[in-house]
Scaffold this motif. Structure first.
Motif, PDB file in Angstrom:
ATOM      1  N   GLY A 107       0.855  -1.193   0.000  1.00 53.47           N
ATOM      2  CA  GLY A 107       0.000   0.000   0.000  1.00 53.47           C
ATOM      3  C   GLY A 107       0.881   1.230   0.000  1.00 53.47           C
ATOM      4  O   GLY A 107       2.059   1.175   0.387  1.00 53.47           O
ATOM      5  N   ALA A 108       0.312   2.351  -0.409  1.00 54.85           N
ATOM      6  CA  ALA A 108       1.131   3.554  -0.609  1.00 54.85           C
ATOM      7  C   ALA A 108       1.541   4.235   0.692  1.00 54.85           C
ATOM      8  O   ALA A 108       2.524   4.964   0.727  1.00 54.85           O
ATOM      9  N   LYS A 109       0.784   3.980   1.770  1.00 57.17           N
ATOM     10  CA  LYS A 109       1.072   4.725   3.002  1.00 57.17           C
ATOM     11  C   LYS A 109       2.506   4.466   3.475  1.00 57.17           C
ATOM     12  O   LYS A 109       3.239   5.399   3.803  1.00 57.17           O
ATOM     13  N   TYR A 132      -2.282  15.386   2.727  1.00 59.75           N
ATOM     14  CA  TYR A 132      -2.376  14.058   3.358  1.00 59.75           C
ATOM     15  C   TYR A 132      -1.318  14.046   4.479  1.00 59.75           C
ATOM     16  O   TYR A 132      -0.120  14.209   4.187  1.00 59.75           O
ATOM     17  N   CYS A 182       0.294  15.566  -4.636  1.00 65.16           N
ATOM     18  CA  CYS A 182      -0.676  14.461  -4.643  1.00 65.16           C
ATOM     19  C   CYS A 182      -1.823  14.844  -5.563  1.00 65.16           C
ATOM     20  O   CYS A 182      -2.562  15.784  -5.270  1.00 65.16           O
ATOM     21  N   ASN A 186      -6.014  14.397  -2.257  1.00 63.72           N
ATOM     22  CA  ASN A 186      -6.693  14.180  -0.991  1.00 63.72           C
ATOM     23  C   ASN A 186      -6.147  15.270  -0.071  1.00 63.72           C
ATOM     24  O   ASN A 186      -4.923  15.340   0.096  1.00 63.72           O
ATOM     25  N   ASP A 214       2.280  11.502  -5.432  1.00 69.96           N
ATOM     26  CA  ASP A 214       1.330  10.491  -4.953  1.00 69.96           C
ATOM     27  C   ASP A 214       0.148  10.427  -5.920  1.00 69.96           C
ATOM     28  O   ASP A 214      -0.650  11.364  -6.012  1.00 69.96           O
ATOM     29  N   TYR A 217      -4.966   8.214  -6.331  1.00 68.55           N
ATOM     30  CA  TYR A 217      -6.357   8.330  -6.825  1.00 68.55           C
ATOM     31  C   TYR A 217      -6.437   8.459  -8.343  1.00 68.55           C
ATOM     32  O   TYR A 217      -7.465   8.869  -8.875  1.00 68.55           O
ATOM     33  N   SER A 245      -1.469   3.065  -5.552  1.00 70.81           N
ATOM     34  CA  SER A 245      -2.141   2.237  -4.548  1.00 70.81           C
ATOM     35  C   SER A 245      -3.325   1.536  -5.191  1.00 70.81           C
ATOM     36  O   SER A 245      -4.016   2.124  -6.020  1.00 70.81           O
ATOM     37  N   SER A 247      -5.677   0.555  -3.206  1.00 69.32           N
ATOM     38  CA  SER A 247      -6.694   0.683  -2.153  1.00 69.32           C
ATOM     39  C   SER A 247      -7.988   1.282  -2.670  1.00 69.32           C
ATOM     40  O   SER A 247      -9.073   0.727  -2.474  1.00 69.32           O
ATOM     41  N   LYS A 248      -7.872   2.424  -3.317  1.00 66.35           N
ATOM     42  CA  LYS A 248      -9.093   3.090  -3.780  1.00 66.35           C
ATOM     43  C   LYS A 248      -9.396   2.686  -5.215  1.00 66.35           C
ATOM     44  O   LYS A 248     -10.519   2.782  -5.674  1.00 66.35           O
ATOM     45  N   ARG A 256      -4.205  -4.853   1.000  1.00 69.06           N
ATOM     46  CA  ARG A 256      -2.908  -4.185   1.052  1.00 69.06           C
ATOM     47  C   ARG A 256      -2.006  -4.520  -0.142  1.00 69.06           C
ATOM     48  O   ARG A 256      -1.375  -5.571  -0.176  1.00 69.06           O
TER      49      ARG A 256
HETATM   50  N1  PLP Z   1      -1.949   8.499  -0.419  1.00 67.40           N
HETATM   51  C1  PLP Z   1      -3.079   9.169  -0.225  1.00 67.40           C
HETATM   52  C2  PLP Z   1      -3.191  10.534  -0.770  1.00 67.40           C
HETATM   53  C3  PLP Z   1      -4.136   8.607   0.483  1.00 67.40           C
HETATM   54  O1  PLP Z   1      -5.256   9.303   0.663  1.00 67.40           O
HETATM   55  C4  PLP Z   1      -3.994   7.305   1.004  1.00 67.40           C
HETATM   56  C5  PLP Z   1      -5.061   6.674   1.772  1.00 67.40           C
HETATM   57  O2  PLP Z   1      -6.032   7.213   2.166  1.00 67.40           O
HETATM   58  C6  PLP Z   1      -2.786   6.648   0.784  1.00 67.40           C
HETATM   59  C7  PLP Z   1      -1.783   7.266   0.064  1.00 67.40           C
HETATM   60  C8  PLP Z   1      -2.507   5.305   1.367  1.00 67.40           C
HETATM   61  O3  PLP Z   1      -3.149   4.305   0.748  1.00 67.40           O
HETATM   62  P1  PLP Z   1      -2.808   2.779   1.017  1.00 67.40           P
HETATM   63  O4  PLP Z   1      -1.740   2.681   2.050  1.00 67.40           O
HETATM   64  O5  PLP Z   1      -4.081   2.187   1.497  1.00 67.40           O
HETATM   65  O6  PLP Z   1      -2.356   2.267  -0.311  1.00 67.40           O
END
Ligand code: PLP
Length: 410
Positions: A107-109, A132, A182, A186, A214, A217, A245, A247-248, A256
């Motif tokens: 995941g990107a976080k 973010y 980003c 977000n 980033d 999205y 990511s 995730s979304k 993950r």
């Molecule tokens: N980057 C941004 C801008 C996000 O909003 C989020 C999650 O909300 C993430 C990265 C992390 O995403 P993940 O770790 O779920 O891939």
């Protein structure tokens, strides 16, 4: 005596979403019958698509056989996924990357937080504001952000994005070594045009700066003229690292998986002026600190690139974007000033009557039993705004909008 890393103590001990949860819980204790609808937290709600489920079942079955069992995988990710990424996310946009430039992650976080390990502690960083929070907090932890005053860190350059400047970050007058961007953004839900992004790439190239881009999205972009990747801009391979990511994109917040692109052309200088390639450094870092993403998650990610997977993932994104459209239309018809939501699952709304974003959050919670996210939680320039997410079901979104309508007309 073991000494603690005191930079951690500088972090605000309130975490935005924990504060929101506390306030929502307090409300629920007082109003046990109220049915609260959350349009606050950025988590998805719709189930995984059939192609992903099928791939995960298959991968699990494989792991139960002597021939199919997998232990530790490659730290950079399996080739089957990295090849699918190159072929689907980049080649169609004319971007030619090497497989070793792709680093699959969980995941990107993690990577947006960890990437700052590649640069010296005394580099200056620039962020768009609002932002973010991971980008800043991860720099605070290593002592790069300085000290905080009035919600701002002394060594961070803030590039305000608000309605007045059309949410377009301006290149700072002060030199900045590393810039976090980003897009789609977000929390604001706004995008960057190719021309604006080109300005940043040129800035980085001319000033020997790095861009951490980033693109979590990017799958929500509806307008073809908007860049999905910074590498669509000439020269970006020499100055940018990009984060993706699933995730979304495909509902992987619980599974993950994501990936980071570190081009081989990308270098940074030593104090003596020697150029050092960052790709091998990141590889070294990952081999030391990361043991790969699970085989099952990577097979799941691969499945979203199949023809069925693509179609199914798009259907879910379309579903959320229908929510976003309704939210924009309804909120605008009520006279609110709203932004984003056209190429992103987030809607950024200016708080009416000069109220603070926490005040509006409470008014909305108590008046309509709907939860939003106070903009100030994303940085000083977020004050006076709130964020709504389009990740709910159609039913919950419609219900929330009906309640906001009734409440707003009172
Ligand atoms: N980057 C941004 C801008 C996000 O909003 C989020 C999650 O909300 C993430 C990265 C992390 O995403 P993940 O770790 O779920 O891939």
């Amino acid at each position: 005596m073991a000494l603690v890393n005191e930079h951690f103590l500088k972090l605000p001990n309130n975490y935005l979403f924990a504060d929101i949860a506390k306030k929502v819980n307090a409300f629920k204790v007082m109003h046990p019958k109220a049915d609260v609808i959350s349009m606050g937290i950025g988590d998805v709600t719709q189930p995984l698509c059939p192609a992903v489920i099928e791939a995960m079942h298959k991968a699990a079955d494989e792991m139960g056989t002597a021939e199919g069992f997998r232990g530790y995988g490659p730290e950079q990710g399996y080739d089957f996924l990295r090849e699918a990424i190159l072929k689907n996310d980049f080649l169609p946009r004319g971007i030619h990357l090497d497989i070793d430039e792709i680093f699959v992650n969980d995941g990107a976080k993690s990577d947006t937080g960890n990437i700052q390990e590649l640069i010296r502690w005394d580099n200056s960083i620039g962020v768009t504001d609002p932002i973010y929070p991971v980008y800043i907090d991860s720099n605070v932890m290593i002592g790069r952000a300085g000290t905080v005053e009035d919600g701002k860190w002394s060594n961070v350059i803030y590039m305000h994005c608000n309605a007045e400047n059309g949410f377009v970050p301006q290149i700072p007058k002060r030199r900045v070594d590393v810039i976090y961007l980003c897009y789609p953004n977000n929390p604001t839900g706004m995008v960057i045009t190719r021309e604006e992004l080109r300005k940043w790439v040129n800035y980085a190239l001319h000033n020997d700066a790095l861009i951490f881009y980033d693109a979590a999205y990017q799958a929500y972009i509806q307008d073809d003229s908007i860049p999905h990747s910074i590498y669509e801009i000439r020269g970006a391979r020499k100055c940018a690292i990009e984060f993706h990511s699933y995730s979304k994109t495909a509902g992987f917040t619980g599974i993950r998986c994501g990936y980071t692109v570190v081009p081989k052309d990308l270098t940074a200088a030593t104090l003596t002026g020697e150029r050092i390639a960052l790709n091998p450094l990141w590889y070294r870092r990952q081999c030391t600190k990361f043991n790969g993403t699970s085989y099952i998650s990577q097979r799941a990610a691969e499945a979203i690139y199949t023809p069925e997977g693509k179609q199914q993932v798009k259907a879910t994104i379309d579903y959320y974007m229908q929510n976003a459209k309704k939210m924009l239309t309804t909120l605008r018809s009520l006279g609110y000033e709203v932004y984003g939501g056209e190429n992103a699952p987030y809607i950024w709304m200016r708080v009416p009557d000069g109220n603070s974003s926490w005040q509006f959050f409470e008014n909305l919670l108590y008046g309509a039993n709907v939860v939003c996210t106070p903009g100030v939680g994303f940085g000083p320039a977020g004050e006076g705004y709130v964020r709504f997410t389009a990740f709910g079901s159609h039913e919950k979104t419609d219900e929330a909008l009906d309640r906001i309508t009734t409440w707003s007309k009172k």
